[in-house]
Write a protein that holds these residues in place. Structure first.
Motif, short mmCIF file in Angstrom:
data_model
loop_
_atom_site.label_atom_id
_atom_site.label_comp_id
_atom_site.label_asym_id
_atom_site.label_seq_id
_atom_site.Cartn_x
_atom_site.Cartn_y
_atom_site.Cartn_z
N LEU A 712 24.41 -55.70 32.58
CA LEU A 712 24.23 -54.04 31.57
C LEU A 712 25.41 -53.25 31.68
CD1 LEU A 712 20.13 -53.85 32.60
CD2 LEU A 712 21.36 -54.12 30.03
N SER A 713 25.55 -53.25 33.03
CA SER A 713 27.21 -52.55 33.05
C SER A 713 28.20 -52.68 33.01
CB SER A 713 27.28 -52.29 34.84
OG SER A 713 28.13 -51.46 35.26
N LEU A 714 28.04 -54.29 32.55
CA LEU A 714 29.75 -54.68 31.91
C LEU A 714 29.26 -54.45 30.36
CD1 LEU A 714 30.59 -57.73 33.69
CD2 LEU A 714 31.57 -55.68 33.68
N LEU A 715 27.71 -54.33 29.70
CA LEU A 715 27.36 -53.87 28.24
C LEU A 715 28.58 -52.73 27.62
CD1 LEU A 715 24.87 -56.09 27.67
CD2 LEU A 715 26.94 -56.71 27.30
N GLY A 716 28.13 -51.77 29.34
CA GLY A 716 28.48 -50.49 28.81
C GLY A 716 27.29 -49.25 29.25
N TYR A 717 25.68 -50.06 29.56
CA TYR A 717 24.69 -48.88 29.81
C TYR A 717 24.95 -48.39 31.53
CZ TYR A 717 21.04 -50.86 26.85
OH TYR A 717 21.29 -51.64 25.35
N ARG A 718 24.40 -47.09 31.74
CA ARG A 718 24.60 -46.06 32.05
C ARG A 718 23.84 -45.91 34.09
NH1 ARG A 718 26.05 -40.77 30.25
NH2 ARG A 718 26.53 -40.36 32.43
N ARG A 719 22.42 -46.60 33.50
CA ARG A 719 21.67 -46.18 33.54
C ARG A 719 20.32 -47.14 34.08
NH1 ARG A 719 20.82 -39.19 32.43
NH2 ARG A 719 23.33 -38.83 33.73
N GLY A 720 19.83 -47.59 34.45
CA GLY A 720 17.95 -48.43 34.77
C GLY A 720 17.15 -47.91 35.52
N GLN A 721 16.03 -48.24 35.33
CA GLN A 721 15.29 -48.64 36.79
C GLN A 721 14.61 -49.97 36.80
OE1 GLN A 721 12.79 -45.75 34.03
NE2 GLN A 721 11.11 -46.49 35.44
N GLY A 722 13.91 -50.26 37.78
CA GLY A 722 13.34 -51.37 38.12
C GLY A 722 13.10 -51.88 38.71
N TYR A 723 12.49 -53.58 39.72
CA TYR A 723 11.95 -53.84 40.99
C TYR A 723 13.59 -54.24 41.58
CZ TYR A 723 6.89 -53.11 39.85
OH TYR A 723 6.27 -53.44 39.25
N HIS A 724 14.81 -54.27 41.36
CA HIS A 724 15.67 -54.70 41.32
C HIS A 724 16.19 -53.31 42.27
CE1 HIS A 724 19.73 -55.91 42.63
NE2 HIS A 724 20.46 -54.69 42.14
N TYR A 725 15.62 -51.74 42.05
CA TYR A 725 16.00 -51.19 43.17
C TYR A 725 14.96 -50.31 43.15
CZ TYR A 725 20.19 -51.18 39.74
OH TYR A 725 20.91 -50.99 39.45
N ALA A 726 13.33 -50.41 43.17
CA ALA A 726 12.41 -49.38 43.85
C ALA A 726 11.59 -49.99 42.96
CB ALA A 726 12.68 -48.61 43.66
N ARG A 727 10.70 -50.14 43.76
CA ARG A 727 9.21 -49.91 42.65
C ARG A 727 8.29 -48.82 43.18
NH1 ARG A 727 6.10 -55.34 42.81
NH2 ARG A 727 7.11 -57.19 43.30
N PRO A 728 8.17 -48.04 42.33
CA PRO A 728 6.75 -46.63 41.95
C PRO A 728 6.46 -46.79 43.04
CG PRO A 728 6.22 -48.29 40.09
CD PRO A 728 6.77 -49.23 41.11
N MET A 729 6.37 -45.49 44.06
CA MET A 729 6.02 -45.38 45.29
C MET A 729 5.99 -43.83 45.59
SD MET A 729 10.56 -44.39 46.81
CE MET A 729 10.92 -45.84 45.94
N SER A 730 5.78 -43.39 46.60
CA SER A 730 4.81 -42.40 46.73
C SER A 730 6.11 -40.80 47.01
CB SER A 730 4.17 -42.22 48.49
OG SER A 730 4.74 -42.70 49.35
N PRO A 731 5.61 -40.21 46.59
CA PRO A 731 6.07 -38.79 47.53
C PRO A 731 7.71 -39.26 48.34
CG PRO A 731 4.50 -38.03 45.47
CD PRO A 731 4.49 -38.78 47.06
N GLU A 732 6.88 -39.18 49.36
CA GLU A 732 7.56 -39.13 50.27
C GLU A 732 8.68 -40.01 50.24
OE1 GLU A 732 3.86 -37.02 50.92
OE2 GLU A 732 3.77 -39.43 50.38
#
Length: 750
Positions: A712-732
């Protein structure tokens, strides 16, 4: 068959009396013979009726048949004696008079066995007071025409006087029976045996007045009108029994709402009594003192009665109408539906009931205040009044729920057309407190069914209404195959409605990262429901229910407020620029105060509008083109708009160019196809090039591997989200992730 026999006997008797006109004692014997014939007919038909139909329907006719039998036996004895041109002995006279009184008593008992509304303590007291008034008025008339002359004029109690006294006593009893049925809701329809039977009793009363007058005027000669009156009364009551035989369960119907005119009976009786006083004073030539006194009392009583009638009408209106909208209330709606069901059983013509629920009313009531909510209800009531016919009944039955009972619309299709006409009339927003508020409604439609009672028909309309809410197309006609709400669904919806107030909702956050250095640039706020019994419930299980029940706006604003406060706190603690992305339901786009509500939550939290992104699905944006003005005003505040799950819906360049959109979020299904092959990355690359051409930002969703992130970075996308980075989590946990990513991006921790 029985009704035909009764009519035939009546025709033969009338013809015979018109052809022959005997006089004197011969006329008396002739009358008793004709009276005996009609009594026999009435006795036979009522006994047959007493053996047909359900137990509750047979019970009145047993008493009535006993009454005619009690009258028939002494009649035979009297005719046998009178036929010999002899004056009947005293014991024969007493037997006839006793049979007449017993007949009246048994007929009154039978009348009171017809279905009537049960009375509570206060209702019983009011009923007895009203009956005392009615009987008092009847007694005044009876005293003047029957009792008084019989007791005072001749100075002795002979055969004629005893006859008149027995007639008067029986008549007062019959008046009690007729008025009791009328005032206790026994007469709910003009069809069926009961109204015919009451007409027979009233005819008997008229005949008795003529009979008493003829006896006291003497010598008694049975003129044709008098004798025919009593003959006709017998035949009318026999006809009532014949009607019962044609439909044995007709008298088993539940008593309905009392007619408004029946409530005036005590006042009519009161005025009748005082009118008789005035008539007596004038006829007796006693202008002083009784004439003036009678006039004064008459005027005073008339004024009081007039005042009470006005109050009665006002009270009746309050009882059967909704004070806020002026429409009928639940009492009137239930009575109208019950009457519609009865009419369908009698004439086979369908009526319909529309159950209407205003979508999103609770939110308007909570955010704009009860005055705005009341004004909205009143405006919708005006729409109903202008849309339905005067023969239909439009009612508000509670909260934001309305009912319309359509009187024989002709077909189910026409009932559906009326429902759509109501929605079309409500399509234009109404101006309340200087603000345009839309009226959205869901309408369930059910047709009456001869095999279903009013409660069942109402429940069917309720099922159809909830089906309309689920489908989201406004109206739904009940069909046997239509699934209804289960008890579990009703409990789920009820729990969801109170989840926000009960503190059962919580917000979790999934980081949105910079694909170059992995730093957290924003978070997506996601709601979870911590049900006390069912545990944690994901949005895909309850958001649809929230949209259906109208609580989605309340939940959406609560999530927005919590997320804005949380992100502002993180900004203060870390000193970093951070934005939050919050999902917006298509239902919220219809809320008139959406822009105001969003601005208020941002202001309360101290969060800049440019730090908020509102996400909507692609299909929602295409379908909700009416929401463009609201989205435009939101962008005017500085809020950005994102298209979620882009590529899975319509993907039309036309809507992208005319809708206020800032961000495209590439759906996870296209990210999952990235495998280093050019064919797998074709869609992702096309979406990126489209966004660049339209000057839109992009976010890739559902990144689960480092390889996907790199491609995605090579294609030119600048931002992303997903389980590779983090699952939904509590505020803390999210705060720790923000700090860690921030440190790594600045060469701190490895």
């Amino acid at each position: 068959m029985a009704l035909g026999v009764v009519v035939l006997v009546g025709v033969v008797l009338v013809a015979a009396r018109l052809i022959t006109d005997p006089q004197g004692q011969a006329a008396n014997v002739e009358f008793y013979r004709s009276y005996l014939i009609t009594s026999v007919v009435a006795t036979v038909v009522t006994w047959i009726a007493a053996g047909r139909g359900p137990a509750d329907a047979r019970r009145p006719w047993r008493w009535i048949a006993l009454g005619f039998t009690a009258l028939l036996v002494p009649q035979l004895l009297f005719i046998a004696v009178a036929a010999r041109q002899e004056m009947p002995p005293l014991w024969v006279v007493m037997a006839v008079l006793g049979g007449r009184v017993l007949w009246a008593v048994l007929l009154v008992a039978g009348t009171l066995k017809f279905p009537m509304r049960p009375l509570t303590g206060r209702q019983r007291t009011r009923f007895l007071a009203d009956m005392a008034t009615v009987l008092g008025g009847a007694f005044v008339i009876s005293w003047y025409f029957q009792l008084g002359p019989a007791l005072t004029e001749s100075g002795r109690l002979g055969f004629d006087q005893l006859t008149v006294l027995s007639l008067a006593v029986g008549d007062l009893g019959m008046i009690f029976g007729v008025c009791a049925v009328l005032m206790r809701n026994g007469l709910t329809t003009w069809r069926g045996p009961l109204p015919v039977f009451l007409a027979g009793l009233v005819t008997f009363l008229a005949g008795d007045l003529l009979y008493a007058h003829a006896i006291l005027a003497g010598p008694l000669v049975w003129a044709t009108p008098l004798s025919l009156t009593l003959n006709v009364a017998d035949l009318i009551m026999a006809a009532a029994a014949a009607v019962h035989l044609r439909k044995p369960d007709a008298t088993g119907a539940e008593p309905g709402r009392v007619s408004a005119g029946v409530a005036y009976l005590p006042y009519v009786a009161l005025l009748s009594g005082y009118t008789m006083m005035l008539v007596a004073a004038v006829r007796e030539g006693r202008a002083y003192p009784w004439g003036g006194l009678a006039v004064g009392v008459f005027v005073m009583t008339g004024a009081v009665v007039l005042r009470q009638l006005v109050a009665l009408r006002e009270n009746h209106h309050l009882v059967v109408h909704d004070h806020l909208t002026g429409l009928a209330n639940r009492i009137s709606a239930d009575a109208a539906l019950a009457a519609a069901v009865r009419r369908h059983r009698q004439d086979g013509q369908e009526s319909a009931v529309l159950l209407i629920d205003l979508d999103g009313f609770k939110t308007i009531n909570d955010t704009r205040g009860h005055e705005a909510g009341d004004a909205l209800l009143a405006a919708f009531a005006g729409i109903l009044t202008a849309t339905v016919r005067t023969s239909d009944v439009a009612a508000r039955v509670g909260g934001d729920e309305f009912v319309v009972v359509l009187d024989r619309p002709g077909s189910a299709e026409r009932a559906v057309a009326v429902a759509r006409r109501i929605l079309d009339a409500a399509a234009d927003p109404v101006l309340i407190n200087g603000e345009e508020l839309p009226i959205r409604a869901s309408i369930g439609i059910a047709m009456t069914d001869p095999d279903a009672d009013a409660t069942t028909v109402r429940h069917r309309a309720d099922m159809a209404m909830y089906a309309a809410k689920r489908a989201g197309h406004g109206t739904e006609l009940w069909q046997p195959a239509l699934p209804g709400r289960t008890a579990a669904e009703e409990a789920f919806d009820a729990d969801l409605a109170g989840a926000t107030a009960a503190g059962q909702l919580r917000v979790v956050y999934q980081p949105i990262v910079d694909l170059e250095d992995g730093s957290t640039v924003g978070v997506e706020a996601l709601v979870r429901w911590e049900h006390p019994v069912l545990g944690t419930i994901a949005p895909d299980r309850f958001i649809a229910a929230a949209e259906r029940t109208g609580v989605i706006h309340e939940i959406g604003l609560w999530v927005l407020a919590r997320a804005a406060e949380q992100v502002r706190a993180w900004q203060t603690e870390t000193g970093r620029s951070l934005y939050v992305s919050v999902n917006l339901s298509p239902r919220q786009l219809d809320e008139p105060g959406l822009v105001h509500d969003v601005a208020r939550r941002l202001g309360d939290a101290g969060l800049r509008p440019q730090d908020l992104v509102l996400e909507l699905t692609e299909s929602a944006l295409v379908e909700e083109t009416s929401a463009v003005p609201a989205l435009t005003r939101l962008r005017g505040l500085g809020v950005r708009i994102a298209v979620d799950d882009f590529g899975t819906g319509y993907s039309s360049l036309r809507y992208l160019t005319r809708l206020p959109v800032d961000i495209l979020k590439l759906d996870r299904c296209f990210v999952a196809e990235l495998n280093g092959d050019p064919q797998g990355s074709a869609v992702a690359e096309a979406v990126l090039r489209l966004a660049q051409a339209l000057h839109l930002d992009t976010v890739a969703e559902g990144i689960e591997t480092a390889e996907q992130a790199a491609e995605l970075s090579l294609l030119g996308y600048r931002r992303g989200q997903g389980y590779h980075y983090a699952r939904p989590m509590s505020p803390e946990e999210a705060l720790g992730r923000v700090k860690l990513a921030f440190t790594n991006s600045h060469g701190g921790l490895p």
